[in-house]
Design a protein around this motif. Structure first.
Motif, PDB file in Angstrom:
ATOM      1  N   UNK A 280     -56.134  63.290 -98.113  1.00 22.65           N
ATOM      2  CA  UNK A 280     -55.959  64.118 -98.208  1.00 22.65           C
ATOM      3  C   UNK A 280     -57.128  65.200 -96.822  1.00 22.65           C
ATOM      4  N   UNK A 281     -57.887  64.855 -97.300  1.00 23.51           N
ATOM      5  CA  UNK A 281     -59.253  65.638 -96.566  1.00 23.51           C
ATOM      6  C   UNK A 281     -59.917  65.485 -95.731  1.00 23.51           C
ATOM      7  N   UNK A 282     -59.509  64.469 -95.024  1.00 24.52           N
ATOM      8  CA  UNK A 282     -59.537  63.458 -93.632  1.00 24.52           C
ATOM      9  C   UNK A 282     -59.230  63.239 -92.874  1.00 24.52           C
ATOM     10  N   UNK A 283     -57.604  64.596 -93.221  1.00 24.86           N
ATOM     11  CA  UNK A 283     -56.195  64.330 -92.142  1.00 24.86           C
ATOM     12  C   UNK A 283     -57.014  64.723 -91.025  1.00 24.86           C
ATOM     13  N   UNK A 284     -57.749  65.710 -91.273  1.00 25.43           N
ATOM     14  CA  UNK A 284     -57.518  66.147 -89.204  1.00 25.43           C
ATOM     15  C   UNK A 284     -59.190  66.774 -89.309  1.00 25.43           C
ATOM     16  N   UNK A 285     -59.652  65.563 -89.690  1.00 30.27           N
ATOM     17  CA  UNK A 285     -61.549  66.438 -89.446  1.00 30.27           C
ATOM     18  C   UNK A 285     -62.041  65.858 -88.217  1.00 30.27           C
ATOM     19  N   UNK A 286     -63.011  66.547 -87.757  1.00 28.51           N
ATOM     20  CA  UNK A 286     -63.320  66.277 -86.150  1.00 28.51           C
ATOM     21  C   UNK A 286     -64.776  65.867 -86.093  1.00 28.51           C
ATOM     22  N   UNK A 287     -64.933  64.488 -86.682  1.00 28.57           N
ATOM     23  CA  UNK A 287     -65.863  63.388 -86.665  1.00 28.57           C
ATOM     24  C   UNK A 287     -65.561  62.135 -87.754  1.00 28.57           C
ATOM     25  N   UNK A 288     -66.444  61.293 -87.712  1.00 26.81           N
ATOM     26  CA  UNK A 288     -65.998  59.959 -88.420  1.00 26.81           C
ATOM     27  C   UNK A 288     -66.994  59.924 -89.317  1.00 26.81           C
ATOM     28  N   UNK A 289     -65.836  59.090 -90.083  1.00 24.31           N
ATOM     29  CA  UNK A 289     -66.364  58.167 -91.461  1.00 24.31           C
ATOM     30  C   UNK A 289     -67.064  57.078 -91.397  1.00 24.31           C
ATOM     31  N   UNK A 290     -67.967  56.669 -92.432  1.00 22.16           N
ATOM     32  CA  UNK A 290     -68.280  55.408 -92.140  1.00 22.16           C
ATOM     33  C   UNK A 290     -68.173  55.755 -93.573  1.00 22.16           C
ATOM     34  N   UNK A 291     -68.068  54.211 -94.278  1.00 23.07           N
ATOM     35  CA  UNK A 291     -67.416  53.746 -95.784  1.00 23.07           C
ATOM     36  C   UNK A 291     -69.180  52.053 -96.160  1.00 23.07           C
ATOM     37  N   UNK A 292     -69.501  52.731 -96.669  1.00 28.18           N
ATOM     38  CA  UNK A 292     -70.424  51.708 -97.393  1.00 28.18           C
ATOM     39  C   UNK A 292     -70.373  50.867 -97.840  1.00 28.18           C
ATOM     40  N   UNK A 293     -69.779  51.246 -99.174  1.00 31.33           N
ATOM     41  CA  UNK A 293     -68.802  50.880-100.432  1.00 31.33           C
ATOM     42  C   UNK A 293     -67.893  51.384-100.740  1.00 31.33           C
ATOM     43  N   UNK A 294     -67.177  50.930-101.832  1.00 36.79           N
ATOM     44  CA  UNK A 294     -66.092  51.970-102.491  1.00 36.79           C
ATOM     45  C   UNK A 294     -65.762  53.240-102.433  1.00 36.79           C
ATOM     46  N   UNK A 295     -64.967  53.989-102.734  1.00 39.50           N
ATOM     47  CA  UNK A 295     -63.625  53.763-102.956  1.00 39.50           C
ATOM     48  C   UNK A 295     -63.240  53.912-101.190  1.00 39.50           C
TER      49      UNK A 295
END
Ligand code: SF4
Ligand code: SF3
Length: 533
Positions: A280-295
Motif C-alpha cells: 500500500x505504502x509503495x504503490x505510488x512512491x516517486x522513488x526507488x526502494x532498496x531491500x537489504x534483508x527481509x521483509x
C-alpha cells in the motif's frame, strides 16, 4: 505427502497449520519452497560431511551455511535461480570435505543430503523440536551473517550450525536427544547476538536517542529497507552531495541512532511503517526502494519497476545489486523518478509525525542510576518490553491497545518492527525518561537482555522478580531464536502473540508452559490486570 509444498515456519501460515497449496500466504511458490527444502537438505548433507573432517571446514564453508540458512527465512528470497546457485555452492563445499563420496560406487549414505519430506511427515513432537532447531538457526544465521559482513565472526557460533543441522536430519532422535539442542540454540544465539551488537557498535558507534521525522522533503530520494547497516552506509557514501535524500523504512529506522550513520545530513527521516503495509505504502512512491534483508513482499506491478534487492534478498525480475555494492541503478532511478514536487507530511499509524529511536543498552544503562532511583522512589511502577515482529493479522491491534492502556507511570521498551503499532504515540515522560524507548531492530534484542540483566543485578534479584514483563509478537524465524535465548536465560511468564507457532506441538507447548509459564496474549485489559495484580 501429496501436497505441492509444506511450510509452517512463520506466524501467518495458512489456517495456523501450514502452507500446502501452490503458494504460501507470503507469496512463496511451491517450486521455490521445494528448492528451499532441497537447499536445507543439502546443508544437512554438508553438516554430515563435516563429521571427522572438521579441519577441512573453511570460511567459505561457513559462509555458504549462513547464506543458505538466511535465504530460507520468510520474506527473504523468492528467486529459484539464486537458490539453485546456492545449492551448487553447497555441493562444491561438500565435495571438498568428502571427495571420495562423489566417486564411490557403493555409497554408505553417511553423507547423503536429507529429504525434508521425512521431517514434515515425522511424528508431531519430534517434528516440533526439530523445527524449533531449524527455524531457530535460520534466524540466528541472519544475525551471524550481518556480523560477518562487518568482519566479526565467532567460531563457536559457526560450529554450532553444523551440529544443529545434523540434529535436524536425525529421524531417529527423540525428545531426550533433541530438547538439549533446542535449548542450545538459545544459548548460542545469545553469543551470536552479542557478536552482532559488538559488530554494529564498534563499526558505527553506540546509538544515541534521536528524533526521526516522517516528513519527506521535495526532490529525489531513496528508501532503504531491511536490517543491514553496512548497505545503508555504502548507499549514504554513494549518494553523498548528489542532491538525493535517503529515508529508512521498516527495520532500518534504528539506523538513525548510530553516530557513524546519522552524521550524513542526507539521511533525512523514515518513510512508511512495518513490512506488511509496503504494498500500500509503495504503490505510488516517486522513488526507488532498496531491500537489504527481509521483509520483502511480492511487489505489485504499480511499483515493481522501482524495487531493488541486495545481499541474500531476491525476487525474480528485480534488479539485484551484487557484492560490488554499486548502487548506480538505484541512484539513477531516484533521479529519473524525481521524488515529490513539494514536501510531503506523512504520519505514523496513530497520527504522529515523528518517532524516537536510539535507546540501546549503552544509552539506557548510562542513566541506570536515574532509572533505579525512579523505581525505588515509586515514580516508575513497571517496565514492559512490548516488541517483536509486526504482521498482517487484525489481532495485532492488541499491542497498540496494550501500550495505550499501560499505566501512566510505566515505561515501554520496544524493538523490531512491531513498534510501528505505537511508536508515533506521544506518551510523555516518567521519572525524567521517555515512556516509549525504542531499543532498535529485532537484531538488537541483545540490548533488552543486557538491560534486564543489569537491572536484576542492581536490584540484587532474579530477572523474573523485576517489575518487568515481556509482551512479545512474533512473525518470522528471528523471533524463534530470540525466544529460545530468553528461555535459555530462564525468563518466565512471557506473553506471546498474536497466535502460537503452528510448529509447536501440544506436548512441546505443555513443556514450555510448565517450565517457563509462556502464555498466549488474551486482551490488553486482562493481561494488564494479571501482570499488575
Ligand atoms: Fe507460509 Fe510463512 Fe512458509 Fe510463507 S514462510 S510459505 S507464509 S509458512
Ligand atoms: Fe520485522 Fe520482518 Fe520480524 Fe526484524 S522486518 S522484525 S518481521
Amino acid at each position: 505427502m501429496d501436497n505441492k509444498m509444506f511450510c509452517f515456519q512463520c506466524e501467518q501460515t495458512a489456517g495456523c497449520k501450514g502452507c500446502m497449496g501452490a503458494a504460501g500466504v507470503c507469496g512463496k511458490k511451491a517450486d521455490t519452497a521445494e528448492l528451499q527444502d532441497k537447499l536445507t537438505g543439502a546443508l544437512i548433507g554438508l553438516a554430515r560431511a563435516t563429521e571427522g573432517n572438521e579441519a577441512l571446514v573453511t570460511d567459505t564453508t561457513d559462509k555458504v551455511v549462513l547464506e543458505g540458512l538466511f535465504t530460507t527465512v520468510t520474506n527473504v528470497n523468492f528467486n529459484n535461480d539464486t537458490i539453485l546457485e546456492l545449492l551448487h555452492r553447497v555441493e562444491e563445499e561438500k565435495k571438498k570435505l568428502v571427495p571420495n563420496c562423489y566417486a564411490c560406487t557403493s555409497s554408505c549414505g553417511r553423507n547423503n543430503n536429507y529429504d525434508m519430506k521425512n521431517l514434515w511427515t515425522a511424528d508431531e513432537d519430534t517434528r516440533s523440536l526439530r523445527s524449533l532447531i531449524l527455524f531457530g538457526i535460520r534466524g540466528m544465521a541472519a544475525y551471524a551473517y550481518h556480523a560477518s559482513v562487518l568482519g566479526f565472526t565467532d567460531s563457536d557460533v559457526n560450529h554450532f550450525f553444523y551440529k544443529a543441522l545434523f540434529a535436524v536430519g536425525r529421524d531417529d532422535w527423540r525428545m531426550d536427544e533433541l530438547l538439549p539442542i533446542v535449548m542450545e540454540v538459545g544459548e548460542v544465539n545469545l553469543k551470536c547476538m552479542a557478536l552482532l551488537d559488538k559488530a554494529n557498535t564498534e563499526t558505527y558507534g553506540n546509538p544515541v536517542p534521536t528524533e526521526v521525522t516522517l516528513t519527506v522533503e521535495k526532490g529525489p530520494f531513496i528508501v532503504i529497507s531491511g536490517h543491514d547497516l553496512y548497505d545503508l552506509k555504502q548507499l549514504l557514501e554513494q549518494t553523498k552531495d548528489k542532491g538525493i535524500n535517503v529515508y529508512t523504512h521498516g527495520e532500518m529506522l534504528p539506523a538513525h541512532g548510530y553516530p557513524e550513520l546519522k552524521k550524513y545530513p542526507h539521511l533525512k527521516g523514515n518513510f512508511g511503517t512495518a513490512w506488511q503495509n509496503q504494498q500500500k505504502e509503495f504503490a505510488d512512491i516517486p522513488a526507488p526502494i532498496l531491500f537489504t534483508t527481509n521483509c520483502l513482499m511480492p511487489p505489485k506491478a504499480s511499483y515493481a519497476d522501482r524495487v531493488y534487492t541486495t545481499e541474500v534478498v531476491s525476487y525474480p525480475q528485480l534488479v539485484h545489486i551484487g557484492d560490488d555494492k554499486d548502487f548506480t541503478p538505484v541512484i539513477e532511478k531516484a533521479f529519473e523518478l524525481g521524488g515529490y514536487p513539494t514536501e510531503m507530511l506523512f504520519t505514523g499509524l496513530n497520527g504522529g509525525n515523528k518517532v524516537m529511536t536510539g535507546f540501546a543498552h549503552h544509552t539506557v544503562l548510562s542513566v541506570a542510576d536515574q532509572v533505579i532511583g525512579a523505581v525505588k522512589a515509586g515514580a516508575i511502577s513497571h517496565f514492559f518490553l512490548v516488541g517483536g515482529c509486526d504482521g498482517a493479522k487484525p489481532g495485532r491491534n492488541y499491542y497498540t491497545e496494550f501500550v495505550k492502556q499501560a499505566p501512566a507511570d510505566s515505561i515501554i521498551l520496544t524493538l523490531a518492527c512491531g513498534k510501528y503499532r505505537f511508536n508515533d504515540l506521544d506518551l510523555g515522560t516518567v521519572g525524567g525518561l521517555p515512556r516509549i524507548m525504542d531499543m532498535g531492530q529485532c537484531n538488537d534484542a541483545y540490548s533488552a537482555i543486557k538491560v534486564a540483566l543489569a537491572l536484576a543485578e542492581a536490584f540484587a534479584c532474579d530477572v523474573n522478580e523485576l517489575p518487568l514483563s515481556l509482551v512479545l509478537s512474533w512473525y518470522e524465524q528471528k523471533a524463534v531464536c530470540i525466544l529460545l535465548t530468553l528461555l535459555h536465560l530462564g525468563i518466565r511468564n512471557i506473553l506471546l502473540g498474536p497466535s502460537l507457532p503452528a510448529f509447536v506441538s501440544p506436548n512441546v507447548l505443555d513443556f514450555l508452559v510448565e517450565n517457563y509459564h509462556i502464555a498466549p496474549i488474551s486482551t490488553p485489559e486482562d493481561d494488564l490486570r494479571k501482570i499488575l495484580g
